[in-house]
Scaffold this motif. Structure first.
Motif: not given
Length: 257
Positions: A216-220, A224-229, A231-234, A253-257
């Motif tokens: 699982r990849f998480v973009a934050v 602040t540590g908050q998620p970034i809906p 966000a693109k992860i290559k 990949l494109v991060a969801d909320k």
């Protein structure tokens, strides 16, 4: 013939060096004593208790006394080596968060009168994986340079002996988000610039192992540590092959909320 204490690394404790110096004292009026001086310096060069200044003083003394000896170019070459203009920069991480203070360490400076650090923003919205330390890599990003954004800092080193090894540090200006070229140049035009890319971003990717070899990849936000809906992860091949030669994109990949 060398004694058994050849491996001794301290001049003050070396019986072998004492014997060399004793022979120099006896034969100092002969040109061939220059060979003994070379042996003395070779020992000195490896010793842990000999400073650069002491080495330079001995070279100058030996050349003034036995400079005509046929092998004294060994000491002349050693002089050139000890005074070779050089510097070693440690930029640290190539990624940082926006608007934070950063100190760049110059680990080693020898026979350089001035070092200039220039930070210039690049016109790009994407992360770059380009080795700009060589001319080929630099030519790829040269047209992206927004030269009007360049900020330079120069430190000068006046009155420092040409053999002395010193160190320094430079403060980098606070930077907004973007990709920057960090370039170091000196007053010596024969020394090539040192260049590296710096990415300033608030985005950070985390990974979490899941069952059945899934990830699982998480973009934050790094601050602040908050998620970034959105966000693109290559994902690229070099993530798995541990090299930067093959940067082929496998998927984005494109991060969801």
């Amino acid at each position: 013939k060398r004694d058994a204490d050849d491996d001794c690394t301290e001049m003050s404790k070396s019986a072998c060096l004492q014997k060399i110096d004793s022979l120099i004292n006896v034969y100092q009026d002969l040109e061939v004593a220059g060979e003994l001086a070379i042996e003395h310096f070779n020992y000195m060069d490896k010793a842990t208790d000999a400073t650069a200044e002491e080495k330079m003083n001995y070279i100058n003394y030996a050349l003034s006394k036995w400079g005509k000896w046929k092998r004294m170019n060994i000491l002349r070459n050693a002089y050139s080596r000890l005074t070779l203009p050089s510097y070693l920069v440690d930029l640290g991480s190539c990624v940082q968060t926006p608007n934070v203070e950063r100190t760049v360490e110059i680990r080693q400076i020898t026979n350089v009168a001035a070092i200039t650090m220039t930070v210039t923003k690049l016109k790009t919205k994407e992360a770059l994986k380009i080795d700009v330390s060589n001319n080929d890599g630099y030519s790829k990003i040269a047209k992206m340079l927004m030269r009007e954004t360049g900020v330079s800092v120069t430190h000068r080193y006046i009155g420092i002996p040409n053999y002395k090894v010193s160190c320094d540090s430079m403060k980098m200006p606070k930077l907004d988000k973007g990709v920057y070229l960090v370039e170091f140049t000196t007053d010596n035009k024969d020394m090539r610039p040192e260049r590296m890319l710096l990415h300033v971003s608030d985005m950070y990717a985390l990974t979490e192992g899941l069952p059945d070899d899934n990830l699982r990849f998480v973009a934050v936000s790094a601050t602040t540590g908050q998620p970034i809906p959105g966000a693109k992860i290559k994902l690229t091949e070099d993530l798995w092959k541990n090299n930067n030669r093959n940067n082929k994109t496998l998927t984005t990949l494109v991060a969801d909320k």
